[in-house]
Design an enzyme around this catalytic site. Sequence first.
Site, PDB file in Angstrom:
ATOM      1  N   HIS A  35       0.814  -1.217   0.000  1.00 39.81           N
ATOM      2  CA  HIS A  35       0.000   0.000   0.000  1.00 39.81           C
ATOM      3  C   HIS A  35       0.848   1.268   0.000  1.00 39.81           C
ATOM      4  O   HIS A  35       0.332   2.353  -0.266  1.00 39.81           O
ATOM      5  CB  HIS A  35      -0.996  -0.006   1.160  1.00 39.81           C
ATOM      6  CG  HIS A  35      -0.413   0.267   2.514  1.00 39.81           C
ATOM      7  ND1 HIS A  35      -0.150  -0.730   3.427  1.00 39.81           N
ATOM      8  CD2 HIS A  35      -0.062   1.431   3.122  1.00 39.81           C
ATOM      9  CE1 HIS A  35       0.327  -0.190   4.541  1.00 39.81           C
ATOM     10  NE2 HIS A  35       0.393   1.113   4.383  1.00 39.81           N
ATOM     11  N   ASP A  81      -0.135  -7.765   1.492  1.00 37.46           N
ATOM     12  CA  ASP A  81       0.327  -6.376   1.483  1.00 37.46           C
ATOM     13  C   ASP A  81       1.858  -6.318   1.490  1.00 37.46           C
ATOM     14  O   ASP A  81       2.488  -5.910   2.464  1.00 37.46           O
ATOM     15  CB  ASP A  81      -0.248  -5.652   2.699  1.00 37.46           C
ATOM     16  CG  ASP A  81      -0.050  -4.145   2.650  1.00 37.46           C
ATOM     17  OD1 ASP A  81       0.387  -3.635   1.602  1.00 37.46           O
ATOM     18  OD2 ASP A  81      -0.330  -3.482   3.671  1.00 37.46           O
ATOM     19  N   ASP A 171       3.122   0.038  19.728  1.00 39.81           N
ATOM     20  CA  ASP A 171       2.413  -0.309  18.501  1.00 39.81           C
ATOM     21  C   ASP A 171       3.028   0.468  17.339  1.00 39.81           C
ATOM     22  O   ASP A 171       3.698   1.484  17.535  1.00 39.81           O
ATOM     23  CB  ASP A 171       0.936   0.076  18.674  1.00 39.81           C
ATOM     24  CG  ASP A 171       0.028  -0.440  17.573  1.00 39.81           C
ATOM     25  OD1 ASP A 171       0.447  -1.347  16.818  1.00 39.81           O
ATOM     26  OD2 ASP A 171      -1.106   0.056  17.478  1.00 39.81           O
ATOM     27  N   SER A 177       4.367   1.824   8.311  1.00 38.93           N
ATOM     28  CA  SER A 177       3.938   0.835   7.318  1.00 38.93           C
ATOM     29  C   SER A 177       5.124   0.330   6.507  1.00 38.93           C
ATOM     30  O   SER A 177       5.985   1.109   6.091  1.00 38.93           O
ATOM     31  CB  SER A 177       2.918   1.454   6.366  1.00 38.93           C
ATOM     32  OG  SER A 177       1.689   1.675   7.007  1.00 38.93           O
ATOM     33  N   GLY A 178       5.154  -0.973   6.274  1.00 35.31           N
ATOM     34  CA  GLY A 178       6.222  -1.578   5.495  1.00 35.31           C
ATOM     35  C   GLY A 178       7.428  -1.987   6.308  1.00 35.31           C
ATOM     36  O   GLY A 178       8.314  -2.677   5.810  1.00 35.31           O
TER      37      GLY A 178
END
Length: 237
Positions: A35, A81, A171, A177-178
Site C-alpha cells: 500500500h 500487502d 504499537d 507501514s512496510g
Amino acid sequence: DASEGEYPYAAYVETAAFSCTGTLVGTAKVLTAAHCVDEVEALPRLVTVGLGSANFNDLDTYDVAAVDVHDGYNPLTDQNDLAMLTLTATPPEAPLRVIDTNETSVWATGVDLTIVGWGETEQTDFPDVLQEATNVPRIDDTACDNHYGGGVDSDTMVCAGDGTEQNPQEDTCAGDSGGPLMATDTNGALTLVGVTSWGGECGEGPGVYARVGSDPLNGWVKERLGGGPQPPAPPLN
C-alpha cells in the site's frame, strides 16, 4: 529511540504521496508494504530509499530500479500487502534474514516481538530518530480477528500488540507501514516474520502485519531473493 547501528537494515521509503518504512532483506532488495508503493509500481523513479543511519537526517539515499507489488495485493482487504523494491546500487549494510517456515516456535502466540520505524509517536508526528519497541506480543489469530469483527486473514496476516484505550501498548502507527516485525531466533539474532500493514487506533489493539513467517508470503519473498540462503542477522548487542 533506537541506537545508531542497532538496526542497519531499517529503510526509509518515500514517494510523493507516502513516507513508509522498509527492510533491507537481500542484495539491493528492500521489502515494504504494497500500500506504500502500489500506485507507483510503473514509475520506480518516484521512489527513494534511505539507509545507513538511525537518524533520518543522516541517511544515504538510493534510487529504485523496480517496484514489484504482490499480484494478490487487495487494497480493500489488505491481503498480500507486500512489495519488493530493487535498488539501483548495493548498500553496504547487512540485510535482515527472512525467517524460514520451520521456525514457527520463535514467533508463537504470546512471544514478544520487535518493531521499528520512523512513524508517528505520541510525542511527535514523525521523529528524526528510528523508534523501536521490543515487547510487542504475538496475538492469537482468532482473538485478533474477533477484535476487528472479521477481516483478519490468518493466511496472509499476523497480529502483535495487545493494547487497549485504557492500557496502551507499544504499537506501529502511520509512517511505520512496510517496516519489520521481528522475532529473536534460536541463535539470538533478529529475523523477519512480518511487515507492518494496518490496524486500529495507534496503541489501542493489535497491529496487523503481512505474515512473512509462513507460506504463501514467505515463498513469495524468498523467490524474489533468489531462493538461496540469506546472510544471518547481526547478533543482538
